[in-house]
Design a protein around this motif. Structure first.
Motif, PDB file in Angstrom:
ATOM      1  N   ASP A  35      33.135  15.947   1.919  1.00  0.00           N
ATOM      2  CA  ASP A  35      33.293  14.698   1.175  1.00  0.00           C
ATOM      3  C   ASP A  35      32.411  14.729  -0.070  1.00  0.00           C
ATOM      4  N   GLU A  36      33.022  14.510  -1.233  1.00  0.00           N
ATOM      5  CA  GLU A  36      32.281  14.576  -2.502  1.00  0.00           C
ATOM      6  C   GLU A  36      31.150  13.551  -2.537  1.00  0.00           C
ATOM      7  N   ARG A  37      31.370  12.380  -1.936  1.00  0.00           N
ATOM      8  CA  ARG A  37      30.333  11.342  -1.927  1.00  0.00           C
ATOM      9  C   ARG A  37      29.127  11.802  -1.102  1.00  0.00           C
ATOM     10  N   VAL A  38      29.381  12.452   0.029  1.00  0.00           N
ATOM     11  CA  VAL A  38      28.303  12.972   0.863  1.00  0.00           C
ATOM     12  C   VAL A  38      27.561  14.077   0.121  1.00  0.00           C
ATOM     13  N   GLN A  39      28.303  14.949  -0.563  1.00  0.00           N
ATOM     14  CA  GLN A  39      27.673  16.040  -1.310  1.00  0.00           C
ATOM     15  C   GLN A  39      26.750  15.496  -2.395  1.00  0.00           C
ATOM     16  N   LYS A  40      27.190  14.492  -3.113  1.00  0.00           N
ATOM     17  CA  LYS A  40      26.358  13.945  -4.186  1.00  0.00           C
ATOM     18  C   LYS A  40      25.112  13.272  -3.615  1.00  0.00           C
ATOM     19  N   THR A  41      25.253  12.660  -2.432  1.00  0.00           N
ATOM     20  CA  THR A  41      24.095  12.032  -1.789  1.00  0.00           C
ATOM     21  C   THR A  41      23.083  13.087  -1.354  1.00  0.00           C
ATOM     22  N   LEU A  42      23.575  14.180  -0.773  1.00  0.00           N
ATOM     23  CA  LEU A  42      22.688  15.211  -0.235  1.00  0.00           C
ATOM     24  C   LEU A  42      22.173  16.162  -1.294  1.00  0.00           C
ATOM     25  N   PHE A  43      23.072  16.607  -2.172  1.00  0.00           N
ATOM     26  CA  PHE A  43      22.756  17.702  -3.087  1.00  0.00           C
ATOM     27  C   PHE A  43      22.601  17.264  -4.537  1.00  0.00           C
ATOM     28  N   GLY A  44      22.983  16.035  -4.846  1.00  0.00           N
ATOM     29  CA  GLY A  44      22.904  15.564  -6.214  1.00  0.00           C
ATOM     30  C   GLY A  44      24.033  16.068  -7.087  1.00  0.00           C
ATOM     31  N   ARG A  45      25.037  16.680  -6.483  1.00  0.00           N
ATOM     32  CA  ARG A  45      26.177  17.200  -7.247  1.00  0.00           C
ATOM     33  C   ARG A  45      27.316  17.494  -6.277  1.00  0.00           C
ATOM     34  N   SER A  46      28.491  17.724  -6.833  1.00  0.00           N
ATOM     35  CA  SER A  46      29.603  18.263  -6.059  1.00  0.00           C
ATOM     36  C   SER A  46      29.458  19.781  -6.070  1.00  0.00           C
ATOM     37  N   VAL A  47      29.341  20.385  -4.893  1.00  0.00           N
ATOM     38  CA  VAL A  47      29.064  21.821  -4.837  1.00  0.00           C
ATOM     39  C   VAL A  47      30.351  22.629  -4.902  1.00  0.00           C
ATOM     40  N   PRO A  48      30.275  23.871  -5.395  1.00  0.00           N
ATOM     41  CA  PRO A  48      31.462  24.729  -5.420  1.00  0.00           C
ATOM     42  C   PRO A  48      31.976  24.968  -4.005  1.00  0.00           C
ATOM     43  N   THR A  49      33.294  24.878  -3.824  1.00  0.00           N
ATOM     44  CA  THR A  49      33.899  25.091  -2.514  1.00  0.00           C
ATOM     45  C   THR A  49      35.137  25.962  -2.642  1.00  0.00           C
ATOM     46  N   SER A  50      35.511  26.566  -1.529  1.00  0.00           N
ATOM     47  CA  SER A  50      36.755  27.331  -1.468  1.00  0.00           C
ATOM     48  C   SER A  50      37.372  27.128  -0.096  1.00  0.00           C
ATOM     49  N   GLY A  51      38.693  27.098  -0.040  1.00  0.00           N
ATOM     50  CA  GLY A  51      39.392  26.868   1.210  1.00  0.00           C
ATOM     51  C   GLY A  51      39.096  27.958   2.234  1.00  0.00           C
ATOM     52  N   ALA A  52      39.024  27.575   3.509  1.00  0.00           N
ATOM     53  CA  ALA A  52      38.734  28.535   4.568  1.00  0.00           C
ATOM     54  C   ALA A  52      39.202  27.953   5.889  1.00  0.00           C
ATOM     55  N   ALA A  53      39.200  28.794   6.916  1.00  0.00           N
ATOM     56  CA  ALA A  53      39.556  28.362   8.263  1.00  0.00           C
ATOM     57  C   ALA A  53      38.718  29.149   9.258  1.00  0.00           C
TER      58      ALA A  53
END
Length: 331
Positions: A35-53
């Motif tokens: 969740d982008e909102r959680v990322q900004k709360t924790l990390f102060g930014r939206s972190v780079p991500t890539s799809g995975a399983a």
């Protein structure tokens, strides 16, 4: 090794000069960390991500009571992973710095713990798993020595009790394979285990690192450095960690049980001391902590209970029952 320390990439900065930079940690997420909102709360930014399983797992709900976690995610029920043969959990890999990985650790509640997994793509990554490795397991392979084998107990020891309760909980999906061999050391186990895993499709490799790794010849008064079994622990554990990861299995180390030294001065040509056994226990615990591997402590259930030991080393049936209770009730 099972642990990704920090991968290094080098690039040129001027003629003949090479500078290194740390690559980000790869963290598999299937829930609120995406969740982008959680990322900004924790990390102060939206972190780079890539799809995975992540194959071999399914999800189940986990109630959350930590107010800070609920405030950050907006949810009082998160998801947790449990092993499930043939299943796959979709998600994403977050590429985090050291500080961001530490922030993610702080965000997760005590029910989760960070461990290494092998993604469906074959790439290794971190993931937050159930803090109790046996609670989340489905197919368990046990390797170890005579105590794991169940010697001195007609009911098969703690491993047989674990198998009975684990399979009864889910007859269709749960399996336990006890491949322990009396007399084995960690060196024996690390050499023998790779060939045993493929047909059993384990999701959990439980290594009962027993007393044989602390044994000395009965005639020896002091340890000989070149014959010190404790010095080989790191290589043997590294090998087992690599084997577990190659089979997408979670490595779990069960430490040695307490022993009654008054009866082990000369045991089948070997000498067992509480000091050596205690040193083995601490060496295993230290390695597990450093490598983010689960450590199950079997020392305490039998501590100062010589009545629960047949010969000073092997538990009685009641001793095995005490070990089983400890394994299945510890957090």
């Amino acid at each position: 090794m099972i642990v990704l320390i920090v991968l290094i990439v080098s690039f040129e900065k001027g003629p003949g000069v090479h500078v290194t930079e740390p690559r980000p940690h790869s963290l598999f997420s299937f829930g609120t960390l995406m969740d982008e909102r959680v990322q900004k709360t924790l990390f102060g930014r939206s972190v780079p991500t890539s799809g995975a399983a992540l194959s071999g797992y399914a999800t189940r709900p986990l109630p959350i009571t930590d107010p800070a976690v609920i405030a950050a995610s907006g949810l009082d029920v998160h998801l947790t992973l449990e092993c499930a043969l043939g299943s796959e959990v979709p998600g994403a890999v977050l590429h985090l710095t050291d500080d961001e990985l530490a922030a993610a650790d702080a965000y997760e509640v005590d029910d989760y713990i960070r461990r290494r997994v092998c993604l469906s793509s074959g790439e290794p990554a971190w993931a937050y798993l159930d803090a109790n490795p046996l609670r989340a397991a489905a197919r368990i392979v046990i390797v170890g020595d005579s105590i794991a084998y169940g010697r001195c107990d007609p009911q098969g020891g703690w491993a047989a009790r674990l198998a009975a309760s684990h399979i009864a909980a889910n007859e269709t999906g749960h399996r336990v394979f006890n491949l322990a061999v009396p007399g084995s050391t960690l060196t024996d186990v690390s050499a023998q285990t790779p060939a045993l895993l493929a047909p059993r499709l384990p999701d959990t490799l439980l290594v009962a690192a027993g007393i044989n790794d602390s044994a000395l010849p009965a005639a020896a008064q002091t340890p000989l450095p070149d014959a010190d079994g404790l010095a080989r622990l790191t290589a043997d554990l590294d090998s087992l960690a690599a084997t577990a990861l190659a089979h997408r299995a979670r490595l779990v180390i069960a430490g040695p049980a307490w022993l009654d030294e008054s009866r082990t001065a000369s045991y089948e040509g070997l000498r067992f001391t509480r000091a050596r056994a205690s040193a083995l226990r601490e060496s295993l615990r230290t390695w597990c902590t450093a490598h983010h591997v689960d450590f199950l402590d079997l020392w305490e259930p039998l501590r100062d209970r010589p009545d629960l030991l047949v010969d000073g080393i092997h538990p009685t049936p009641e001793g095995h029952q005490a070990l089983y209770r400890h394994l299945t009730t510890s957090p």
